[in-house]
Design a protein around this motif. Structure first.
Motif, PDB file in Angstrom:
ATOM      1  N   VAL A  28       0.858  -1.185   0.000  1.00 49.37           N
ATOM      2  CA  VAL A  28       0.000   0.000   0.000  1.00 49.37           C
ATOM      3  C   VAL A  28       0.892   1.231   0.000  1.00 49.37           C
ATOM      4  N   CYS A  29       0.572   2.179  -0.862  1.00 49.81           N
ATOM      5  CA  CYS A  29       1.253   3.469  -0.877  1.00 49.81           C
ATOM      6  C   CYS A  29       0.232   4.530  -0.505  1.00 49.81           C
ATOM      7  N   ALA A  30       0.554   5.354   0.486  1.00 52.08           N
ATOM      8  CA  ALA A  30      -0.381   6.389   0.925  1.00 52.08           C
ATOM      9  C   ALA A  30       0.391   7.573   1.481  1.00 52.08           C
ATOM     10  N   LEU A  31      -0.328   8.670   1.695  1.00 53.22           N
ATOM     11  CA  LEU A  31       0.291   9.840   2.304  1.00 53.22           C
ATOM     12  C   LEU A  31       0.606   9.584   3.771  1.00 53.22           C
ATOM     13  N   ARG A  32      -0.339   8.948   4.485  1.00 51.27           N
ATOM     14  CA  ARG A  32      -0.146   8.651   5.901  1.00 51.27           C
ATOM     15  C   ARG A  32      -0.767   7.306   6.224  1.00 51.27           C
ATOM     16  N   PHE A  33      -0.273   6.681   7.281  1.00 48.44           N
ATOM     17  CA  PHE A  33      -0.841   5.447   7.824  1.00 48.44           C
ATOM     18  C   PHE A  33      -1.050   5.665   9.317  1.00 48.44           C
ATOM     19  N   THR A  34      -2.168   5.154   9.833  1.00 44.09           N
ATOM     20  CA  THR A  34      -2.286   5.135  11.290  1.00 44.09           C
ATOM     21  C   THR A  34      -1.400   4.015  11.818  1.00 44.09           C
ATOM     22  N   GLU A  35      -1.063   4.102  13.113  1.00 39.36           N
ATOM     23  CA  GLU A  35      -0.145   3.116  13.696  1.00 39.36           C
ATOM     24  C   GLU A  35      -0.725   1.708  13.607  1.00 39.36           C
ATOM     25  N   THR A  36      -2.016   1.567  13.911  1.00 41.75           N
ATOM     26  CA  THR A  36      -2.632   0.236  13.896  1.00 41.75           C
ATOM     27  C   THR A  36      -2.742  -0.309  12.478  1.00 41.75           C
ATOM     28  N   ALA A  37      -3.011   0.563  11.489  1.00 42.68           N
ATOM     29  CA  ALA A  37      -3.093   0.108  10.099  1.00 42.68           C
ATOM     30  C   ALA A  37      -1.722  -0.353   9.613  1.00 42.68           C
ATOM     31  N   ARG A  38      -0.693   0.407   9.932  1.00 45.90           N
ATOM     32  CA  ARG A  38       0.660   0.038   9.525  1.00 45.90           C
ATOM     33  C   ARG A  38       1.063  -1.290  10.175  1.00 45.90           C
ATOM     34  N   ALA A  39       0.694  -1.466  11.454  1.00 40.38           N
ATOM     35  CA  ALA A  39       1.044  -2.704  12.170  1.00 40.38           C
ATOM     36  C   ALA A  39       0.346  -3.912  11.551  1.00 40.38           C
ATOM     37  N   SER A  40      -0.940  -3.772  11.208  1.00 45.87           N
ATOM     38  CA  SER A  40      -1.681  -4.918  10.662  1.00 45.87           C
ATOM     39  C   SER A  40      -1.210  -5.267   9.253  1.00 45.87           C
ATOM     40  N   ILE A  41      -0.797  -4.273   8.460  1.00 47.74           N
ATOM     41  CA  ILE A  41      -0.294  -4.544   7.102  1.00 47.74           C
ATOM     42  C   ILE A  41       1.058  -5.248   7.182  1.00 47.74           C
ATOM     43  N   ILE A  42       1.943  -4.761   8.057  1.00 47.42           N
ATOM     44  CA  ILE A  42       3.274  -5.353   8.178  1.00 47.42           C
ATOM     45  C   ILE A  42       3.192  -6.745   8.794  1.00 47.42           C
ATOM     46  N   LYS A  43       2.248  -6.936   9.736  1.00 47.19           N
ATOM     47  CA  LYS A  43       2.075  -8.251  10.367  1.00 47.19           C
ATOM     48  C   LYS A  43       1.642  -9.298   9.343  1.00 47.19           C
ATOM     49  N   ALA A  44       0.864  -8.884   8.338  1.00 50.85           N
ATOM     50  CA  ALA A  44       0.410  -9.803   7.298  1.00 50.85           C
ATOM     51  C   ALA A  44       1.498 -10.056   6.247  1.00 50.85           C
ATOM     52  N   GLY A  45       2.658  -9.420   6.396  1.00 51.97           N
ATOM     53  CA  GLY A  45       3.727  -9.611   5.425  1.00 51.97           C
ATOM     54  C   GLY A  45       3.690  -8.609   4.289  1.00 51.97           C
ATOM     55  N   GLY A  46       2.860  -7.580   4.419  1.00 50.53           N
ATOM     56  CA  GLY A  46       2.779  -6.557   3.381  1.00 50.53           C
ATOM     57  C   GLY A  46       3.778  -5.451   3.642  1.00 50.53           C
ATOM     58  N   GLU A  47       3.638  -4.359   2.877  1.00 52.60           N
ATOM     59  CA  GLU A  47       4.539  -3.232   3.081  1.00 52.60           C
ATOM     60  C   GLU A  47       3.787  -1.922   2.899  1.00 52.60           C
ATOM     61  N   CYS A  48       4.247  -0.905   3.634  1.00 50.12           N
ATOM     62  CA  CYS A  48       3.667   0.428   3.574  1.00 50.12           C
ATOM     63  C   CYS A  48       4.680   1.351   2.908  1.00 50.12           C
ATOM     64  N   LEU A  49       4.280   1.955   1.807  1.00 50.09           N
ATOM     65  CA  LEU A  49       5.176   2.836   1.053  1.00 50.09           C
ATOM     66  C   LEU A  49       4.695   4.273   1.145  1.00 50.09           C
ATOM     67  N   THR A  50       5.629   5.194   0.975  1.00 49.49           N
ATOM     68  CA  THR A  50       5.270   6.593   0.781  1.00 49.49           C
ATOM     69  C   THR A  50       5.438   6.906  -0.706  1.00 49.49           C
ATOM     70  N   PHE A  51       4.990   8.090  -1.110  1.00 43.73           N
ATOM     71  CA  PHE A  51       4.990   8.401  -2.535  1.00 43.73           C
ATOM     72  C   PHE A  51       6.403   8.569  -3.085  1.00 43.73           C
ATOM     73  N   ASP A  52       7.350   9.025  -2.269  1.00 41.70           N
ATOM     74  CA  ASP A  52       8.721   9.153  -2.774  1.00 41.70           C
ATOM     75  C   ASP A  52       9.354   7.784  -2.990  1.00 41.70           C
ATOM     76  N   LYS A  53       9.017   6.805  -2.122  1.00 38.61           N
ATOM     77  CA  LYS A  53       9.530   5.442  -2.324  1.00 38.61           C
ATOM     78  C   LYS A  53       8.865   4.791  -3.551  1.00 38.61           C
ATOM     79  N   LEU A  54       7.577   5.109  -3.769  1.00 38.54           N
ATOM     80  CA  LEU A  54       6.877   4.575  -4.947  1.00 38.54           C
ATOM     81  C   LEU A  54       7.486   5.143  -6.231  1.00 38.54           C
TER      82      LEU A  54
END
Length: 116
Positions: A28-54
């Motif tokens: 998922v690439c977004a401007l911001r992530f809440t702490e719980t959303a970021r934790a649940s995505i990373i726990k599932a083996g996913g990744e949280c991106l910012t727009f500069d990393k994308l």
């Protein structure tokens, strides 16, 4: 379907949804992530991106899916369509206020638009 392995792009904040018990592995690439959303995505083996990393990963936006909200949810969409007052029209008239003097008894008396 055809969206497997693609990066979901959201222009906004990704928040957690307690109704999802198991979150799938997703990027998922977004401007911001809440702490719980970021934790649940990373726990599932996913990744949280910012727009500069994308932008570094896929400069042309290949392999991404842009998620948008409901386009027809704008208030102005209520006024589009068949003219208000026409039979079977669900279109809202442009009214200054919702009071007793405005758009009430239209067609019944000449002081309220016209008298049929």
């Amino acid at each position: 379907a055809g969206k497997d392995g693609k990066i979901a792009v959201v222009v906004g904040t990704v928040t957690d949804d307690k109704r999802l018990y198991e979150v799938p592995k997703l990027s998922v690439c977004a401007l911001r992530f809440t702490e719980t959303a970021r934790a649940s995505i990373i726990k599932a083996g996913g990744e949280c991106l910012t727009f500069d990393k994308l932008a570094m990963r896929s400069p042309l936006g290949k392999g991404t899916v842009l998620l948008r909200g409901p386009v027809k949810a704008r208030e102005s969409e209520r006024h589009f369509g068949k003219a208000p007052g026409v039979p079977h029209s669900k279109t809202a008239p442009h009214v200054r206020a919702k009071g007793r003097k405005f758009e009430k008894a239209r067609g019944k008396r000449s002081s309220r638009g016209y008298k049929a």
